[in-house]
Scaffold this motif. Structure first.
Motif, PDB file in Angstrom:
ATOM      1  N   GLY A   1       0.816  -1.211   0.000  1.00  0.00           N
ATOM      2  CA  GLY A   1       0.000   0.000   0.000  1.00  0.00           C
ATOM      3  C   GLY A   1       0.850   1.260   0.000  1.00  0.00           C
ATOM      4  O   GLY A   1       0.568   2.218  -0.735  1.00  0.00           O
ATOM      5  N   ALA A   2       1.896   1.269   0.815  1.00  0.00           N
ATOM      6  CA  ALA A   2       2.769   2.446   0.886  1.00  0.00           C
ATOM      7  C   ALA A   2       3.494   2.677  -0.433  1.00  0.00           C
ATOM      8  O   ALA A   2       3.654   3.821  -0.883  1.00  0.00           O
ATOM      9  N   SER A   3       3.932   1.600  -1.082  1.00  0.00           N
ATOM     10  CA  SER A   3       4.628   1.721  -2.359  1.00  0.00           C
ATOM     11  C   SER A   3       3.719   2.284  -3.443  1.00  0.00           C
ATOM     12  O   SER A   3       4.117   3.177  -4.211  1.00  0.00           O
ATOM     13  N   ILE A   4       2.483   1.791  -3.490  1.00  0.00           N
ATOM     14  CA  ILE A   4       1.517   2.304  -4.472  1.00  0.00           C
ATOM     15  C   ILE A   4       1.230   3.774  -4.204  1.00  0.00           C
ATOM     16  O   ILE A   4       1.190   4.599  -5.129  1.00  0.00           O
ATOM     17  N   ALA A   5       1.025   4.111  -2.935  1.00  0.00           N
ATOM     18  CA  ALA A   5       0.712   5.497  -2.582  1.00  0.00           C
ATOM     19  C   ALA A   5       1.843   6.435  -2.992  1.00  0.00           C
ATOM     20  O   ALA A   5       1.598   7.507  -3.561  1.00  0.00           O
ATOM     21  N   ARG A   6       3.066   6.058  -2.699  1.00  0.00           N
ATOM     22  CA  ARG A   6       4.192   6.927  -3.062  1.00  0.00           C
ATOM     23  C   ARG A   6       4.283   7.093  -4.578  1.00  0.00           C
ATOM     24  O   ARG A   6       4.517   8.203  -5.081  1.00  0.00           O
ATOM     25  N   GLN A   7       4.097   6.008  -5.326  1.00  0.00           N
ATOM     26  CA  GLN A   7       4.123   6.092  -6.782  1.00  0.00           C
ATOM     27  C   GLN A   7       3.021   7.004  -7.293  1.00  0.00           C
ATOM     28  O   GLN A   7       3.248   7.863  -8.158  1.00  0.00           O
ATOM     29  N   TRP A   8       1.831   6.836  -6.758  1.00  0.00           N
ATOM     30  CA  TRP A   8       0.695   7.672  -7.176  1.00  0.00           C
ATOM     31  C   TRP A   8       0.955   9.141  -6.875  1.00  0.00           C
ATOM     32  O   TRP A   8       0.754   9.998  -7.725  1.00  0.00           O
ATOM     33  N   TYR A   9       1.359   9.421  -5.652  1.00  0.00           N
ATOM     34  CA  TYR A   9       1.529  10.810  -5.219  1.00  0.00           C
ATOM     35  C   TYR A   9       2.694  11.495  -5.946  1.00  0.00           C
ATOM     36  O   TYR A   9       2.582  12.643  -6.386  1.00  0.00           O
ATOM     37  N   GLU A  10       3.829  10.806  -6.047  1.00  0.00           N
ATOM     38  CA  GLU A  10       5.045  11.457  -6.526  1.00  0.00           C
ATOM     39  C   GLU A  10       5.208  11.426  -8.036  1.00  0.00           C
ATOM     40  O   GLU A  10       5.847  12.314  -8.605  1.00  0.00           O
ATOM     41  N   SER A  11       4.639  10.409  -8.697  1.00  0.00           N
ATOM     42  CA  SER A  11       4.908  10.248 -10.129  1.00  0.00           C
ATOM     43  C   SER A  11       3.676  10.269 -11.021  1.00  0.00           C
ATOM     44  O   SER A  11       3.801  10.492 -12.220  1.00  0.00           O
ATOM     45  N   GLU A  12       2.502  10.001 -10.446  1.00  0.00           N
ATOM     46  CA  GLU A  12       1.324   9.848 -11.288  1.00  0.00           C
ATOM     47  C   GLU A  12       0.255  10.906 -11.060  1.00  0.00           C
ATOM     48  O   GLU A  12      -0.844  10.816 -11.604  1.00  0.00           O
TER      49      GLU A  12
END
Length: 384
Positions: free
Chosen positions: A64-75
């Motif tokens: 969950g944390a990995s998806i959230a960081r990807q969403w917030y920072e890159s997507e």
């Protein structure tokens, strides 16, 4: 180019359980609920189409944390909603705080989200362990359920809710006479239930979730525990679970909920739309995702921006008035305060129509259900 929070595009991520034990009251239904909110808002914000993305956190905090960081920072995701699983929600809330992006949880009940681990960027939309425990324990103790035995899932939300239950029980003159904790995903609850039966408890409190709760209650029904006079109380239940197990198993259960689908014509109409699209009855988490998403979009409109601080300020300044909640307020710690309902599962002969599973015993005013802001330990509150 990486999207930013102030780029004028509005992107909402539904982070949920698509395949595990929480999928019936999260999963695809949460995506549908968010999509319905976007459609009801008009489909656009700041002059651009609102985009919904979704992912399965698999009930793993690191995932969950990995998806959230990807969403917030890159997507370019501006808001994450839902997140059934308190452990995953806490991990995602930490990422939201680090990146200064918003997360509105519907599927997590640990009070830590708005207390010890609170953040200016987190809102808890459905309820927390404090409200659940107060609503059930406070009522049943007053009705004579003085002695309690707990069967509790061994995870963050389970520990938090059990502690809250014990606090309200002792405050009302009740006592805990025993309890056990079990791993998530346990299939055989025989020894736990037999301990509860032998404990002399008036009430056996079931503090677990999803398939764990259904399996516990099915086996309790096989043992005839409720028929023998002990009350069965659960901290969480929803229509998908009740329908899965059947009224013969669930009848008589008492719990607190934030949504009863046939409460009024507005909830009936929303449920009909949801069921047609999702292929199932909604849970209160689904209804909460709808409300949280709609309130976020109203906040974007009021702020004239998707900048997180401006949107959160606008959300906290406006009442929550929609199909799900009327006159709800967002406290400085991010807790959504709104009315809850104490309900009891009907017996088969009480059911008046298909899916008519719950009778409302009492409406609990939000100000009575939730922790007063004066008692909060949230650092955001203390700093202000």
């Amino acid at each position: 180019m990486t999207a930013t929070a102030e780029d004028g595009s509005v992107k909402i991520g539904v982070l949920t359980d698509m395949s595990g034990q929480n999928s019936n009251f999260g999963g695809r239904g949460s995506v549908v609920a968010a999509e319905m909110a976007v459609e009801d808002f008009g489909g656009t914000a700041l002059g651009k189409p609102v985009e919904i993305v979704s992912a399965d956190h698999r009930n793993k905090p690191d995932v969950g944390a990995s998806i959230a960081r990807q969403w917030y920072e890159s997507e370019g995701v501006d808001l994450i909603v839902d997140i059934p699983s308190s452990a995953v929600a806490l991990a995602v809330a930490g990422i939201a705080k680090d990146t200064k992006k918003l997360v509105f949880t519907s599927g997590a009940s640990t009070s830590r989200l708005v207390e010890e681990d609170c953040s200016p960027y987190t809102a808890q939309w459905t309820y927390d362990s404090f409200a659940l425990a107060k609503g059930v324990a406070g009522t049943l103790v007053k009705e004579g359920g003085k002695k309690w035995f707990f069967i509790t899932a061994d995870y963050a939300a389970g520990h938090s809710i059990e502690g809250a239950f014990e606090g309200f029980l002792t405050a009302e003159g009740g006592e805990v006479v025993g309890g056990v904790r079990h791993p998530v995903g346990t299939t055989d609850y025989t020894s736990y239930l037999l301990q509860g039966q032998a404990s002399g408890a008036d009430v056996i409190g079931i503090i677990n979730f999803g398939e764990d709760a259904i399996n516990t209650l099915k086996q309790a029904s096989e043992f005839g525990i409720a028929d023998a006079g002990q009350k069965m109380a659960v901290f969480f239940m929803s229509d998908p679970q009740i329908n899965a197990a059947g009224l013969d198993v669930m009848k008589g259960l008492v719990f607190v909920t934030s949504f009863v689908w046939n409460k009024n014509e507005e909830t009936r109409a929303w449920t009909a739309r949801f069921k047609e699209r999702a292929g199932q009855m909604p849970s209160d988490f689904h209804a909460s995702v709808y409300s949280a998403t709609l309130s976020y979009l109203k906040g974007v409109q009021a702020a004239g921006s998707d900048a997180p601080d401006a949107v959160m300020a606008a959300v906290k300044a406006a009442p929550v008035d929609d199909m799900y909640a009327q006159g709800g307020t967002i406290l400085p710690n991010g807790l959504h305060v709104h009315d809850l309902m104490l309900v009891e599962v009907k017996s088969p002969d009480e059911q008046e129509e298909e899916g008519d599973n719950m009778k409302i015993l009492a409406t609990i005013a939000g100000t009575d259900a939730f922790r007063p802001i004066e008692q909060s330990v949230c650092e955001v509150v203390k700093s202000n």
